[in-house]
Scaffold this motif. Structure first.
Motif, PDB file in Angstrom:
ATOM      1  N   TYR A 176       0.844  -1.193   0.000  1.00  0.00           N
ATOM      2  CA  TYR A 176       0.000   0.000   0.000  1.00  0.00           C
ATOM      3  C   TYR A 176       0.878   1.242   0.000  1.00  0.00           C
ATOM      4  CZ  TYR A 176      -4.304   2.629   1.066  1.00  0.00           C
ATOM      5  OH  TYR A 176      -5.396   3.457   1.007  1.00  0.00           O
ATOM      6  N   LYS A 177       0.554   2.172  -0.885  1.00  0.00           N
ATOM      7  CA  LYS A 177       1.214   3.469  -0.919  1.00  0.00           C
ATOM      8  C   LYS A 177       0.177   4.543  -1.252  1.00  0.00           C
ATOM      9  CE  LYS A 177       5.784   1.886  -2.469  1.00  0.00           C
ATOM     10  NZ  LYS A 177       6.824   2.008  -3.529  1.00  0.00           N
ATOM     11  N   TRP A 178       0.309   5.692  -0.602  1.00  0.00           N
ATOM     12  CA  TRP A 178      -0.547   6.814  -0.967  1.00  0.00           C
ATOM     13  C   TRP A 178      -0.146   7.333  -2.348  1.00  0.00           C
ATOM     14  CZ3 TRP A 178      -4.579   6.754   1.764  1.00  0.00           C
ATOM     15  CH2 TRP A 178      -4.584   6.646   3.157  1.00  0.00           C
ATOM     16  N   SER A 179      -1.127   7.801  -3.093  1.00  0.00           N
ATOM     17  CA  SER A 179      -0.856   8.415  -4.388  1.00  0.00           C
ATOM     18  C   SER A 179      -0.763   9.933  -4.228  1.00  0.00           C
ATOM     19  CB  SER A 179      -1.969   8.075  -5.384  1.00  0.00           C
ATOM     20  OG  SER A 179      -3.154   8.820  -5.110  1.00  0.00           O
ATOM     21  N   GLU A 180      -0.419  10.617  -5.296  1.00  0.00           N
ATOM     22  CA  GLU A 180      -0.337  12.079  -5.246  1.00  0.00           C
ATOM     23  C   GLU A 180      -1.690  12.707  -4.925  1.00  0.00           C
ATOM     24  OE1 GLU A 180      -0.958  12.973 -10.045  1.00  0.00           O
ATOM     25  OE2 GLU A 180       0.841  13.678  -8.997  1.00  0.00           O
ATOM     26  N   HIS A 181      -2.784  12.015  -5.248  1.00  0.00           N
ATOM     27  CA  HIS A 181      -4.113  12.559  -4.938  1.00  0.00           C
ATOM     28  C   HIS A 181      -4.274  12.774  -3.434  1.00  0.00           C
ATOM     29  CE1 HIS A 181      -5.126  11.831  -9.040  1.00  0.00           C
ATOM     30  NE2 HIS A 181      -5.238  10.531  -8.929  1.00  0.00           N
ATOM     31  N   GLU A 182      -3.905  11.753  -2.635  1.00  0.00           N
ATOM     32  CA  GLU A 182      -4.075  11.834  -1.192  1.00  0.00           C
ATOM     33  C   GLU A 182      -3.083  12.826  -0.568  1.00  0.00           C
ATOM     34  OE1 GLU A 182      -5.944   8.869  -2.988  1.00  0.00           O
ATOM     35  OE2 GLU A 182      -3.815   8.411  -2.648  1.00  0.00           O
ATOM     36  N   ILE A 183      -1.894  12.902  -1.122  1.00  0.00           N
ATOM     37  CA  ILE A 183      -0.886  13.829  -0.600  1.00  0.00           C
ATOM     38  C   ILE A 183      -1.318  15.274  -0.827  1.00  0.00           C
ATOM     39  CG2 ILE A 183       1.499  14.615  -0.860  1.00  0.00           C
ATOM     40  CD1 ILE A 183       2.189  11.669  -1.575  1.00  0.00           C
ATOM     41  N   LYS A 184      -1.857  15.566  -2.001  1.00  0.00           N
ATOM     42  CA  LYS A 184      -2.344  16.916  -2.275  1.00  0.00           C
ATOM     43  C   LYS A 184      -3.560  17.248  -1.397  1.00  0.00           C
ATOM     44  CE  LYS A 184      -0.697  17.231  -7.056  1.00  0.00           C
ATOM     45  NZ  LYS A 184      -1.076  17.292  -8.488  1.00  0.00           N
ATOM     46  N   GLN A 185      -4.379  16.252  -1.151  1.00  0.00           N
ATOM     47  CA  GLN A 185      -5.521  16.460  -0.256  1.00  0.00           C
ATOM     48  C   GLN A 185      -5.045  16.818   1.150  1.00  0.00           C
ATOM     49  OE1 GLN A 185      -7.871  13.224   1.737  1.00  0.00           O
ATOM     50  NE2 GLN A 185      -9.270  13.582   0.028  1.00  0.00           N
ATOM     51  N   ALA A 186      -3.999  16.131   1.631  1.00  0.00           N
ATOM     52  CA  ALA A 186      -3.465  16.418   2.964  1.00  0.00           C
ATOM     53  C   ALA A 186      -2.904  17.837   3.039  1.00  0.00           C
ATOM     54  CB  ALA A 186      -2.389  15.401   3.329  1.00  0.00           C
ATOM     55  N   LYS A 187      -2.273  18.292   1.964  1.00  0.00           N
ATOM     56  CA  LYS A 187      -1.770  19.673   1.942  1.00  0.00           C
ATOM     57  C   LYS A 187      -2.921  20.656   2.104  1.00  0.00           C
ATOM     58  CE  LYS A 187       0.866  23.028  -0.805  1.00  0.00           C
ATOM     59  NZ  LYS A 187      -0.102  24.118  -0.568  1.00  0.00           N
ATOM     60  N   HIS A 188      -4.022  20.399   1.411  1.00  0.00           N
ATOM     61  CA  HIS A 188      -5.191  21.269   1.521  1.00  0.00           C
ATOM     62  C   HIS A 188      -5.735  21.252   2.944  1.00  0.00           C
ATOM     63  CE1 HIS A 188      -9.302  22.795   0.797  1.00  0.00           C
ATOM     64  NE2 HIS A 188      -8.778  23.393  -0.263  1.00  0.00           N
ATOM     65  N   MET A 189      -5.728  20.075   3.576  1.00  0.00           N
ATOM     66  CA  MET A 189      -6.154  19.994   4.973  1.00  0.00           C
ATOM     67  C   MET A 189      -5.308  20.924   5.846  1.00  0.00           C
ATOM     68  SD  MET A 189      -6.600  15.912   5.677  1.00  0.00           S
ATOM     69  CE  MET A 189      -7.649  14.836   4.692  1.00  0.00           C
TER      70      MET A 189
END
Length: 581
Positions: free
Chosen positions: A464-477
């Motif tokens: 399991y690895k996070w994709s860029e979608h989830e990483i960008k979402q975390a930045k927005h958080m």
């Protein structure tokens, strides 16, 4: 496997259910009420939060023999969580570069005993993400299919909230919500200025009595310890106990399922083989229908270990998708010190066991650089302090405002330390995003070919690895958290997480919302289950935990597990009456 070594039970049950959490508890409740003879298997021990043997509610922090340390329970001695990410004798493994953390609960009611009771409906758009965005997968059902069951769950279990008319956050049948506490009023005021909605939360906690079997919340804020008044929802107390009272349920605790047994001639499920975790005896029970509800990963483990000459790739796995498309909610958080909340008059601010307000997803992803949304959960206030609380003073570099308004070193020893902690108490707030990931085939669990647990059952191996979608979402958080904190006049604690640590994105599995390993769909070539969570390959086999879900939603999944399990249980009874199983 040598059948001679397995003790076979003579009785044939109408239904065998593996797992007593949200999905399994609901199936046991619904099917037993309809008259089915049910065997309910639970890998852990018996639990009743109202039984004196198990009560930890209302104990003082200093009553903990380890002062709250999680040496025997993942969240401390008093928490109703028997199990954790690591269990002695029950390992799991990760492929190189993977970082999935798998939480297992070993008790009646499973993880419903210690969850946050956040009870949200999936919205109409949550069921058709691929059609809308071209990313992910559509469900084979829509909101209209599941909405009547959400209504039934609301009435049966009880959930508080408010009618808001939000498309992304469908309204339910609500009990009155508790009033917001002071820090929550400040969060709401800040959100209003920033055009970020802050509305009453939706938790399955009874602010009013709904029947004679359960009491109303008495606001001790300790739902995570298990409620002796049954005022919050746990499968063990709200579903399993009433199911047992029908006389139609045989509860078998300490039963670790090894595999689903099948009939060699027909290929239909014929029972379940399990290991008694106390005696290590292996036992096979027979049933006309098998329902898996052991949790997304555990149910896929059982299916992948259920091999035979007919099902060489594992049971219900002709599509090859069992174990694949695993995903957990994203999670990132931030905490803050709010000077205006210092030096308050002391009063009981416990409230319910969780937040009184939350922020549902409020933006349009088509205008952002990530495709899925998140909601925000909040905490803070003058709740019961945990043992050894410092509440973020270290995040202020050891300094807090003195009584003259100037920054000064915090604490020290004796009376000065006590005075600073008293002043700081209640001035700490926090917020966490919980978001929707994009399901990927490359995120999966499989059987490790080299490792077995102490019961001799092959274990899971994760990739399991996070994709860029989830990483960008975390930045927005993180950007949003800082906006809210600044608007409140607060001071964010610690350094703002950056790209070097994925903006504080939690390790996969740490949010304990995993779904998707036995996904349902319309095409048997790309899914394991049909729209009623019935195996395409084995018509008397069903999966009613979150493993069946094609996608996560930005909501907690428990309410949808319950609604879907109720729907599937009704379908099972209908099909059984027509002799179709």
């Amino acid at each position: 496997m040598n059948d001679v070594q397995i003790k076979k039970a003579a009785k044939v049950y109408d239904v065998i259910i593996v797992g007593s959490g949200a999905g399994g508890g609901m199936a046991a409740y619904q099917l037993s009420k309809a008259g089915a003879n049910v065997a309910l298997l639970e890998a852990g021990g018996y639990y009743d939060p109202a039984d004196a043997k198990y009560i930890t509610q209302l104990k003082w922090p200093y009553d903990s023999p380890r002062r709250g340390a999680g040496t025997t329970r993942a969240f401390g001695d008093f928490d109703a969580a028997w199990g954790g990410w690591e269990i002695e004798g029950e390992p799991y493994t990760n492929k190189p570069g993977s970082e999935f953390a798998w939480f297992r609960s070993r008790m009646l009611g499973g993880r419903t005993n210690h969850w946050g009771r956040i009870s949200l409906r999936f919205a109409p758009d949550d069921f058709k993400r691929k059609s809308m965005t071209g990313i992910g997968e559509d469900w084979p059902i829509g909101y209209d299919d599941i909405s009547p069951y959400y209504d039934k769950i609301d009435r049966l279990i009880g959930v508080f909230g408010s009618k808001e008319g939000l498309r992304n956050e469908p309204d339910g049948i609500f009990l009155p919500p508790p009033k917001p506490r002071l820090h929550e009023l400040m969060i709401k005021k800040a959100g209003t200025k920033l055009n970020i909605p802050v509305i009453p939360s939706r938790l399955s906690i009874l602010t009013q009595k709904i029947n004679d079997e359960r009491g109303a919340c008495f606001y001790c804020s300790q739902c995570g310890r298990g409620c002796m008044a049954y005022a919050d929802f746990s499968s063990s107390s709200v579903l399993v106990k009433p199911a047992i009272k029908t006389g139609n349920v045989t509860l078998i605790n300490n039963a670790m399922a090894r595999e689903v047994l099948t009939d060699a001639a027909t290929g239909k499920a014929s029972g379940v083989s399990y290991v008694n975790t106390l005696t290590l005896e292996e036992i096979a029970i027979q049933g006309k229908v098998v329902v898996l509800a052991a949790s997304a990963c555990e149910s896929s483990r059982i299916l992948l270990n259920s091999k035979s000459s007919r099902f060489s790739n594992g049971l219900a796995n002709s599509s090859g998708v069992v174990g694949k498309y695993l995903n957990d909610s994203t999670g990132a958080s931030r905490s803050a010190f709010v000077p205006s909340l210092m030096d308050r008059k002391r009063y009981n601010e416990d409230g319910v066991g969780g937040m009184h307000v939350f922020t549902p997803w409020w933006m349009d992803n088509s205008k952002l650089d990530f495709p899925r949304g998140y909601h925000i959960e909040y905490w803070g206030g003058m709740g019961m302090p945990a043992y050894g609380f410092g509440w973020g003073i270290e995040g202020l570099n050891g300094k807090i405002p003195g009584r003259d308004g100037k920054m000064k070193p915090a604490g020290g020893y004796g009376a000065g330390l006590k005075d600073d902690f008293r002043r700081f108490y209640g001035a700490y707030v926090g917020m966490a995003g919980r978001g929707e990931p994009v399901p990927l085939e490359s995120n999966y669990c499989e059987i490790d070919p080299n490792v077995v647990d102490k019961y001799g059952i092959p274990v899971l191996r994760f990739n399991y690895k996070w994709s860029e979608h989830e990483i960008k979402q975390a930045k927005h958080m993180q950007d949003t958290f800082e906006q809210i904190i600044h608007e409140m006049g607060g001071i964010a604690l610690g350094s703002k997480p950056g790209p070097e640590n994925n903006y504080g994105l939690a390790e996969p599995g740490k949010i304990i919302h995993e779904i998707g390993t036995v996904r349902m769909g319309s095409d048997p070539k790309t899914s394991a289950l049909n729209k009623f969570q019935q195996a395409h390959d084995v018509k008397n086999l069903f999966v009613v935990d979150a493993g069946a879900f094609p996608s996560q939603g930005d909501k907690n999944v428990t309410w949808t597990i319950l609604a879907c399990s109720m729907r599937t249980s009704d379908y099972i009874m209908e099909q059984a009456k027509q002799n179709n199983l």
